[in-house]
Design a protein around this motif. Structure first.
Motif, PDB file in Angstrom:
ATOM      1  N   SER A 107      40.569  36.992  29.089  1.00  0.00           N
ATOM      2  CA  SER A 107      39.318  36.318  29.435  1.00  0.00           C
ATOM      3  C   SER A 107      39.383  35.790  30.875  1.00  0.00           C
ATOM      4  CB  SER A 107      39.091  35.176  28.433  1.00  0.00           C
ATOM      5  OG  SER A 107      38.189  34.235  28.932  1.00  0.00           O
ATOM      6  N   ASP A 108      40.538  35.227  31.247  1.00  0.00           N
ATOM      7  CA  ASP A 108      40.707  34.690  32.613  1.00  0.00           C
ATOM      8  C   ASP A 108      40.580  35.803  33.654  1.00  0.00           C
ATOM      9  OD1 ASP A 108      41.273  32.253  31.413  1.00  0.00           O
ATOM     10  OD2 ASP A 108      43.443  32.447  31.630  1.00  0.00           O
ATOM     11  N   THR A 109      41.261  36.919  33.400  1.00  0.00           N
ATOM     12  CA  THR A 109      41.301  37.979  34.418  1.00  0.00           C
ATOM     13  C   THR A 109      39.983  38.751  34.492  1.00  0.00           C
ATOM     14  OG1 THR A 109      42.286  39.470  32.792  1.00  0.00           O
ATOM     15  CG2 THR A 109      43.803  38.353  34.290  1.00  0.00           C
ATOM     16  N   LEU A 110      39.138  38.595  33.473  1.00  0.00           N
ATOM     17  CA  LEU A 110      37.817  39.232  33.521  1.00  0.00           C
ATOM     18  C   LEU A 110      36.749  38.261  34.041  1.00  0.00           C
ATOM     19  CD1 LEU A 110      37.836  41.270  30.169  1.00  0.00           C
ATOM     20  CD2 LEU A 110      38.423  42.037  32.466  1.00  0.00           C
ATOM     21  N   GLY A 111      37.170  37.056  34.392  1.00  0.00           N
ATOM     22  CA  GLY A 111      36.218  36.073  34.927  1.00  0.00           C
ATOM     23  C   GLY A 111      35.420  35.351  33.850  1.00  0.00           C
ATOM     24  N   GLY A 145      52.844  42.127  29.480  1.00  0.00           N
ATOM     25  CA  GLY A 145      51.868  42.338  28.404  1.00  0.00           C
ATOM     26  C   GLY A 145      50.785  43.331  28.772  1.00  0.00           C
ATOM     27  N   PRO A 146      49.865  43.589  27.834  1.00  0.00           N
ATOM     28  CA  PRO A 146      48.785  44.545  28.091  1.00  0.00           C
ATOM     29  C   PRO A 146      47.853  44.116  29.215  1.00  0.00           C
ATOM     30  CG  PRO A 146      48.478  43.431  25.973  1.00  0.00           C
ATOM     31  CD  PRO A 146      49.837  43.064  26.465  1.00  0.00           C
ATOM     32  N   VAL A 147      47.682  42.789  29.401  1.00  0.00           N
ATOM     33  CA  VAL A 147      46.798  42.351  30.495  1.00  0.00           C
ATOM     34  C   VAL A 147      47.405  42.767  31.840  1.00  0.00           C
ATOM     35  CG1 VAL A 147      45.867  40.328  31.691  1.00  0.00           C
ATOM     36  CG2 VAL A 147      45.705  40.485  29.208  1.00  0.00           C
ATOM     37  N   ARG A 148      48.723  42.618  31.940  1.00  0.00           N
ATOM     38  CA  ARG A 148      49.373  43.045  33.184  1.00  0.00           C
ATOM     39  C   ARG A 148      49.226  44.557  33.384  1.00  0.00           C
ATOM     40  NH1 ARG A 148      51.156  40.517  37.871  1.00  0.00           N
ATOM     41  NH2 ARG A 148      51.295  42.381  39.094  1.00  0.00           N
ATOM     42  N   ARG A 149      49.317  45.304  32.277  1.00  0.00           N
ATOM     43  CA  ARG A 149      49.145  46.771  32.395  1.00  0.00           C
ATOM     44  C   ARG A 149      47.728  47.089  32.877  1.00  0.00           C
ATOM     45  NH1 ARG A 149      52.286  46.755  27.711  1.00  0.00           N
ATOM     46  NH2 ARG A 149      50.596  47.297  26.277  1.00  0.00           N
ATOM     47  N   MET A 150      46.758  46.310  32.382  1.00  0.00           N
ATOM     48  CA  MET A 150      45.379  46.504  32.849  1.00  0.00           C
ATOM     49  C   MET A 150      45.277  46.219  34.350  1.00  0.00           C
ATOM     50  SD  MET A 150      41.978  44.314  31.847  1.00  0.00           S
ATOM     51  CE  MET A 150      42.423  42.945  32.908  1.00  0.00           C
ATOM     52  N   LEU A 151      45.881  45.102  34.798  1.00  0.00           N
ATOM     53  CA  LEU A 151      45.821  44.757  36.226  1.00  0.00           C
ATOM     54  C   LEU A 151      46.468  45.857  37.065  1.00  0.00           C
ATOM     55  CD1 LEU A 151      46.793  40.950  36.091  1.00  0.00           C
ATOM     56  CD2 LEU A 151      44.504  41.911  36.346  1.00  0.00           C
ATOM     57  N   ASN A 152      47.596  46.377  36.565  1.00  0.00           N
ATOM     58  CA  ASN A 152      48.284  47.455  37.301  1.00  0.00           C
ATOM     59  C   ASN A 152      47.401  48.696  37.382  1.00  0.00           C
ATOM     60  OD1 ASN A 152      50.444  45.780  37.608  1.00  0.00           O
ATOM     61  ND2 ASN A 152      51.694  46.721  36.003  1.00  0.00           N
ATOM     62  N   ALA A 153      46.742  49.013  36.261  1.00  0.00           N
ATOM     63  CA  ALA A 153      45.874  50.206  36.252  1.00  0.00           C
ATOM     64  C   ALA A 153      44.722  50.045  37.236  1.00  0.00           C
ATOM     65  CB  ALA A 153      45.340  50.450  34.842  1.00  0.00           C
ATOM     66  N   HIS A 167      46.657  42.702  42.551  1.00  0.00           N
ATOM     67  CA  HIS A 167      47.964  42.106  42.860  1.00  0.00           C
ATOM     68  C   HIS A 167      48.442  41.189  41.736  1.00  0.00           C
ATOM     69  CE1 HIS A 167      45.923  38.354  43.844  1.00  0.00           C
ATOM     70  NE2 HIS A 167      45.138  39.013  44.680  1.00  0.00           N
ATOM     71  N   GLY A 168      47.518  40.571  40.985  1.00  0.00           N
ATOM     72  CA  GLY A 168      47.921  39.780  39.818  1.00  0.00           C
ATOM     73  C   GLY A 168      48.484  38.406  40.116  1.00  0.00           C
ATOM     74  N   ASN A 169      48.174  37.830  41.300  1.00  0.00           N
ATOM     75  CA  ASN A 169      48.725  36.511  41.651  1.00  0.00           C
ATOM     76  C   ASN A 169      47.665  35.413  41.626  1.00  0.00           C
ATOM     77  OD1 ASN A 169      51.658  36.845  42.675  1.00  0.00           O
ATOM     78  ND2 ASN A 169      50.548  38.572  43.530  1.00  0.00           N
ATOM     79  N   ARG A 170      48.148  34.198  41.424  1.00  0.00           N
ATOM     80  CA  ARG A 170      47.318  33.007  41.567  1.00  0.00           C
ATOM     81  C   ARG A 170      47.758  32.241  42.807  1.00  0.00           C
ATOM     82  NH1 ARG A 170      45.086  28.938  37.976  1.00  0.00           N
ATOM     83  NH2 ARG A 170      43.391  29.567  39.369  1.00  0.00           N
ATOM     84  N   THR A 189      43.480  35.976  40.976  1.00  0.00           N
ATOM     85  CA  THR A 189      43.342  36.972  39.900  1.00  0.00           C
ATOM     86  C   THR A 189      42.524  36.466  38.722  1.00  0.00           C
ATOM     87  OG1 THR A 189      45.455  37.891  40.499  1.00  0.00           O
ATOM     88  CG2 THR A 189      44.696  38.430  38.310  1.00  0.00           C
ATOM     89  N   VAL A 190      42.461  35.144  38.549  1.00  0.00           N
ATOM     90  CA  VAL A 190      41.718  34.617  37.403  1.00  0.00           C
ATOM     91  C   VAL A 190      40.465  33.833  37.829  1.00  0.00           C
ATOM     92  CG1 VAL A 190      43.694  34.663  35.856  1.00  0.00           C
ATOM     93  CG2 VAL A 190      43.274  32.627  37.211  1.00  0.00           C
ATOM     94  N   PHE A 191      40.109  33.936  39.109  1.00  0.00           N
ATOM     95  CA  PHE A 191      38.825  33.402  39.604  1.00  0.00           C
ATOM     96  C   PHE A 191      38.688  31.891  39.373  1.00  0.00           C
ATOM     97  CE2 PHE A 191      38.561  37.758  38.051  1.00  0.00           C
ATOM     98  CZ  PHE A 191      38.263  38.420  39.237  1.00  0.00           C
ATOM     99  N   GLY A 192      39.829  31.189  39.499  1.00  0.00           N
ATOM    100  CA  GLY A 192      39.807  29.744  39.246  1.00  0.00           C
ATOM    101  C   GLY A 192      39.258  28.934  40.420  1.00  0.00           C
ATOM    102  N   VAL A 193      39.313  29.494  41.636  1.00  0.00           N
ATOM    103  CA  VAL A 193      38.877  28.719  42.821  1.00  0.00           C
ATOM    104  C   VAL A 193      37.360  28.853  42.929  1.00  0.00           C
ATOM    105  CG1 VAL A 193      39.414  28.199  45.237  1.00  0.00           C
ATOM    106  CG2 VAL A 193      41.044  29.509  43.880  1.00  0.00           C
TER     107      VAL A 193
END
Ligand code: BEZ
Ligand code: FE
Length: 316
Positions: A96-100, A217-225, A229-232, A264-268
């Motif tokens: 949910s975080d990585t999809l905004g 995990g699978p979320v990381r695999r999604m980010l890689n695909a 970059h996958g960083n906060r 990566t998780v649109f927190g800012v």
């Protein structure tokens, strides 16, 4: 009823060699049949949410012309997310975080009353209940080393009145970008402070650092695909509560961090949550790089509205 509609439609289908052309009416009949079957749902809110979810889900499959292989890949992905989740890890919240989505829910929750109040930001998966309590001015960096950072300011109402006895929970990474629970160590760089009679909080800690999302995990695999970059960016989390005020879950992001504009998780979600550590002659320790920040709480019910949880406390 749907069966009859489908049969009627089948007889009208235009068969062009191997291709069967579905028309829009058939697809919308299917959507309406599902919604009609769910119309017995006693809870009006559940009925609304599920009806909308089904409409969008069907529209998504139709718009993308979802293939059986892609559908199965999605099922496998969600299954892996479930299997990855435990009392230490919530892969669906990460998704949910990585999809905004988490930030959308936060923004909706904040509503429009934010002219004076501090914006919320993500709770994230590293919040823990029962962090150690510290006196005003004590350090919450127990064992880790790193450049010192001082945090101070006031907890205020939206009218600018100080809120004494507010609880200020703070947590962050160490200066290497690692949370205590990721090291498997005792609680560190997290603590609970109480504001003094003038609404002041004051904490000593170390400078946080940007960090990558979990890599297993699978979320990381999604980010890689997606070649993300996958960083906060480096940040400090705050969960602030006070009687007769709405709980505030937010974070301060360190200005100048390389990921500040590309979290990566649109927190800012607001420039007002970006803070610059600097020497401050008015601070209790003027020699230590400092973030001075006042938080403004909205008056209202203390309970509810938190997007996220200590995953150890989630009930399934
Ligand atoms: C965090 O800030 O701790 C965080 C938030 C969302 C996803 C991953 C980490
Ligand atoms: Fe964090």
């Amino acid at each position: 009823m749907l069966y009859q509609k489908l049969n009627k439609k089948n007889s009208k289908r235009r068969i062009n060699k191997m291709t069967i052309t579905l028309d829009n009416e058939l697809l919308s009949n299917l959507t309406n049949s599902v919604i009609s079957q769910m119309s017995t749902t006693p809870s009006a809110r559940l009925r609304t949410v599920m009806e909308c979810a089904v409409r969008h889900l069907h529209a998504f499959a139709i718009e993308t012309k979802l293939t059986p292989e892609e559908w199965l890949t999605g099922i496998a992905f969600l299954t892996a997310a479930g299997q990855m989740s435990s009392s230490d890890r919530q892969e669906f919240i990460l998704l949910s975080d990585t999809l905004g989505l988490s930030t959308i829910v936060n923004l909706l929750q904040d509503g429009s009353g934010l002219v004076q109040a501090t914006e919320s930001s993500l709770l994230g998966p590293f919040y823990r209940n029962n962090a150690p309590s510290y006196q005003v001015g004590e350090s919450m960096a127990r064992r880790c080393n790193g450049p010192q950072l001082q945090l101070y300011g006031r907890i205020l109402s939206t009218e600018g009145n100080p809120i004494p006895n507010a609880t200020v929970q703070i947590w962050q990474t160490d200066s290497e970008g690692v949370y205590d629970i990721q090291r498997g160590s005792e609680m560190d760089t997290r603590g609970v402070y109480t504001t003094d009679e003038n609404g002041y909080y004051h904490a000593l800690t170390v400078m946080p650092k940007s960090y990558p999302l979990p890599s297993d995990g699978p979320v990381r695999r999604m980010l890689n695909a997606q070649s993300r970059h996958g960083n906060r960016p480096a940040h400090i989390h705050f969960l602030i509560s006070a009687p007769e005020h709405k709980e505030l879950v937010t974070a301060l992001y360190v200005a100048g961090d390389r990921y500040i504009d590309d979290d990566t998780v649109f927190g800012v979600s607001s420039a007002r949550l970006i803070a610059t550590p600097s020497l401050d002659n008015n601070a209790p320790h003027p020699e230590i790089p400092t973030i001075c920040y006042d938080f403004h709480l909205v008056a209202g019910v203390a309970e509810g509205g938190r997007v996220g949880a200590d995953v150890a406390t989630l009930k399934y």
